[in-house]
Design an enzyme around this catalytic site. Structure first.
Site, PDB file in Angstrom:
ATOM      1  N   ARG A  50       0.853  -1.211   0.000  1.00 16.29           N
ATOM      2  CA  ARG A  50       0.000   0.000   0.000  1.00 16.29           C
ATOM      3  C   ARG A  50       0.874   1.241   0.000  1.00 16.29           C
ATOM      4  O   ARG A  50       0.600   2.212  -0.714  1.00 16.29           O
ATOM      5  CB  ARG A  50      -0.917  -0.002   1.222  1.00 16.29           C
TER       6      ARG A  50
ATOM      7  N   PHE B 102     -11.088  -6.205  -5.769  1.00 12.25           N
ATOM      8  CA  PHE B 102     -11.044  -6.972  -4.510  1.00 12.25           C
ATOM      9  C   PHE B 102     -10.576  -6.029  -3.396  1.00 12.25           C
ATOM     10  O   PHE B 102      -9.609  -6.298  -2.688  1.00 12.25           O
ATOM     11  CB  PHE B 102     -10.083  -8.177  -4.619  1.00 12.25           C
TER      12      PHE B 102
ATOM     13  N   ASP C  48     -15.742  -4.800  -4.937  1.00  7.82           N
ATOM     14  CA  ASP C  48     -15.707  -6.009  -4.094  1.00  7.82           C
ATOM     15  C   ASP C  48     -17.104  -6.627  -4.084  1.00  7.82           C
ATOM     16  O   ASP C  48     -18.087  -5.915  -4.270  1.00  7.82           O
ATOM     17  CB  ASP C  48     -15.265  -5.656  -2.658  1.00  7.82           C
TER      18      ASP C  48
ATOM     19  N   ASP D 269      -5.996  -7.806  -6.248  1.00  9.38           N
ATOM     20  CA  ASP D 269      -5.581  -8.510  -5.021  1.00  9.38           C
ATOM     21  C   ASP D 269      -6.652  -9.525  -4.643  1.00  9.38           C
ATOM     22  O   ASP D 269      -7.360  -9.359  -3.643  1.00  9.38           O
ATOM     23  CB  ASP D 269      -5.350  -7.496  -3.888  1.00  9.38           C
TER      24      ASP D 269
ATOM     25  N   CYS E 154      -2.103 -14.612  -3.186  1.00  9.53           N
ATOM     26  CA  CYS E 154      -1.826 -15.081  -1.829  1.00  9.53           C
ATOM     27  C   CYS E 154      -2.031 -16.586  -1.737  1.00  9.53           C
ATOM     28  O   CYS E 154      -2.150 -17.138  -0.646  1.00  9.53           O
ATOM     29  CB  CYS E 154      -2.680 -14.338  -0.802  1.00  9.53           C
TER      30      CYS E 154
HETATM   31  N1  SAH Z   1      -6.926  -5.787  -1.098  1.00 11.34           N
HETATM   32  C1  SAH Z   1      -7.620  -5.973   0.139  1.00 11.34           C
HETATM   33  C2  SAH Z   1      -7.713  -7.427   0.535  1.00 11.34           C
HETATM   34  C3  SAH Z   1      -8.409  -8.316  -0.473  1.00 11.34           C
HETATM   35  S1  SAH Z   1      -9.015  -9.784   0.201  1.00 11.34           S
HETATM   36  C4  SAH Z   1      -6.968  -5.138   1.234  1.00 11.34           C
HETATM   37  O1  SAH Z   1      -5.923  -4.540   0.982  1.00 11.34           O
HETATM   38  O2  SAH Z   1      -7.507  -5.095   2.335  1.00 11.34           O
HETATM   39  C5  SAH Z   1     -10.021 -10.367  -1.077  1.00 11.34           C
HETATM   40  C6  SAH Z   1     -11.346  -9.642  -1.247  1.00 11.34           C
HETATM   41  O3  SAH Z   1     -11.942 -10.135  -2.448  1.00 11.34           O
HETATM   42  C7  SAH Z   1     -12.372  -9.837  -0.165  1.00 11.34           C
HETATM   43  O4  SAH Z   1     -12.799  -8.585   0.288  1.00 11.34           O
HETATM   44  C8  SAH Z   1     -13.554 -10.562  -0.858  1.00 11.34           C
HETATM   45  O5  SAH Z   1     -14.813 -10.085  -0.415  1.00 11.34           O
HETATM   46  C9  SAH Z   1     -13.351 -10.176  -2.282  1.00 11.34           C
HETATM   47  N2  SAH Z   1     -13.819 -11.092  -3.326  1.00 11.34           N
HETATM   48  C10 SAH Z   1     -13.690 -12.438  -3.388  1.00 11.34           C
HETATM   49  N3  SAH Z   1     -14.117 -12.895  -4.580  1.00 11.34           N
HETATM   50  C11 SAH Z   1     -14.518 -11.814  -5.295  1.00 11.34           C
HETATM   51  C12 SAH Z   1     -15.038 -11.628  -6.612  1.00 11.34           C
HETATM   52  N4  SAH Z   1     -15.212 -12.650  -7.429  1.00 11.34           N
HETATM   53  N5  SAH Z   1     -15.328 -10.372  -7.021  1.00 11.34           N
HETATM   54  C13 SAH Z   1     -15.153  -9.324  -6.188  1.00 11.34           C
HETATM   55  N6  SAH Z   1     -14.647  -9.441  -4.942  1.00 11.34           N
HETATM   56  C14 SAH Z   1     -14.336 -10.665  -4.495  1.00 11.34           C
END
Ligand code: SAH
Length: 401
Positions: free
Chosen positions: A216, A232, A255, A305, A345
């Site tokens: 970040r 995401f 998201d 992500d 991840c």
């Molecule tokens: N980048 C974020 C962490 C991401 S964790 C940070 O810095 O805090 C992954 C995220 O993807 C979660 O919030 C989950 O709700 C979302 N997610 C999972 N599958 C998804 C999809 N198909 N489309 C959109 N969001 C999704």
């Protein structure tokens, strides 16, 4: 004189002690001469080499491929309160690197990376959120909680044993439980001076994705006065950092989770940003990107992500396909010369795999890609050198021509 510490014994096949001597902390069932039926699941065990010499001490689970996880190689060291206090102190010493005025959210214990297999402890401004992932650690739980409380002086400790992965160890999936002090519904933390709300009770994982802290911060140099798409986004970690760089920066956060996006809006406000000047979209990222491409939308910076697409070797090839598709779509909505931050991840997907995925995506869209920065996680997620599997996060900043 104190008596030598002793636990029930399991013997290794010849030469199977070598990886342990190099610092590895797992013994697979195939490395044992015979399954130690005399030890209860989760019980402590002394591991001996084929020649009878003491090698290490750990805990045993007959129900998993990893039969024994090592806690110490010192035969004088009992697995007791003193042991846990010592490990917690060592973990704390490493995290002294963080200035609490700037950063109050960090991982305190990163499982095997901190010599405590099966245990995750995240610290949020004086509150600890604990995840116990193995049967052996479960049996040691009360020693552990006492050591955490006494050594950290935490205001509250929450057990988040609600992860489905516990079933692999035949452990119950439990409701979150405060085991010490008071655990508020929301905690305000700082990360590099940026403020975030964390919901330790219901948030994903332990409430926040602290493993992205340094990525970040690195994003800041690319986001000034730019159109940023954060896919995401969860509660807006990358989004807030980007928006804070310049009043001209515009961020779109996508998201599937409505509560996460609601908290993302709050996180903007918490940092003096007007959420109404930015976009928050509840959508599946794959659908959103496909539509954005059809609409001809273009961004200067795209962040990908996603959650782990593969949790096991078996799921790897499907996962690689999904990463390929995602990265191709991401590049297709990038302005020429735009910046892509792509992450994975999934533990079973390695850096080389992710680079391969990027190369295939670049070929598909027929655009040159320059690699700028390649990252893993920061010091609060230490990787055990002997166990590359203790590292799971890969993040690549690149420029797409
Ligand atoms: N980048 C974020 C962490 C991401 S964790 C940070 O810095 O805090 C992954 C995220 O993807 C979660 O919030 C989950 O709700 C979302 N997610 C999972 N599958 C998804 C999809 N198909 N489309 C959109 N969001 C999704």
């Amino acid at each position: 004189m104190s008596l030598p510490v002793q636990y029930p014994t399991a013997s290794l096949k010849p030469r199977r002690e070598e990886s342990l001597q190099g610092g590895h902390l797992w013994i697979f069932s195939g490395a044992l001469q015979q399954p130690p039926h005399w030890i209860e699941p989760g019980g402590l065990v002394d591991v001996k080499a084929a020649n009878g010499q003491f090698v290490a001490r750990g805990y045993y689970n007959p129900q998993t491929d990893i039969a024994i996880r090592i806690l110490t190689r010192d035969r004088e060291e009992a697995i007791d309160e003193v042991f846990f206090r010592d490990r917690v102190r060592r973990a704390l010493a490493l995290r002294q690197a963080f200035d609490p005025e700037q950063t109050s959210a960090y991982r305190l214990i990163h499982s095997e990376g901190d010599g405590l297999p099966g245990l995750i402890v995240d610290h949020y401004a004086g509150i600890l959120v604990v995840q116990v992932h193995t049967r052996g650690m479960e049996r040691l739980r009360s020693l552990l909680i006492d050591a955490l409380r006494d050594e950290t002086g935490a205001r509250g400790i929450l057990l988040r044993n609600d992860s489905q992965s516990r079933r692999r160890e035949s452990l119950e999936v439990e409701e979150p439980l405060a085991v010490s002090g008071d655990v508020p519904e929301r905690i305000i933390v700082r990360e590099n001076g940026v403020r975030f709300l964390v919901d330790p009770w219901q948030g994903q994982k332990t409430g926040f994705f602290i493993d992205q802290r340094d990525k970040r911060a690195a994003l800041r140099q690319y986001a000034r006065d730019k159109r940023v798409l954060n896919c995401f986004s969860y509660t807006g970690g990358f989004s807030v950092y980007a928006a804070l760089t310049d009043p001209g920066t515009r961020v779109t956060s996508v998201d599937v989770s409505a509560p996460a996006l609601e908290m993302a809006r709050e996180n903007f406000s918490l940092n003096g940003l007007d959420p109404d000047r930015h976009e928050f979209l509840i959508a599946d990222v794959f659908d959103y990107l496909a539509q954005a491409r059809r609409d001809g939308a273009l961004f200067d910076v795209v962040i990908l992500d996603p959650p782990a697409f593969a949790r096991s070797q078996g799921a790897r090839s499907q996962a690689l396909k999904a990463y390929r598709r995602l990265n191709t779509l991401g590049m297709q909505v990038l302005q020429p010369g735009g910046i892509l931050l792509t992450c994975s991840c999934s533990g079973v997907v390695h850096l080389d795999d992710l680079l391969g995925v990027l190369a295939q995506a670049a070929q598909h869209v027929q655009r040159p890609v320059q690699l700028l920065e390649t990252c893993t996680h920061s010091l609060d997620h230490p990787i055990n050198l002997a166990m590359p599997e203790t590292g799971y996060l890969k993040a690549i900043f690149c420029r797409v021509g």
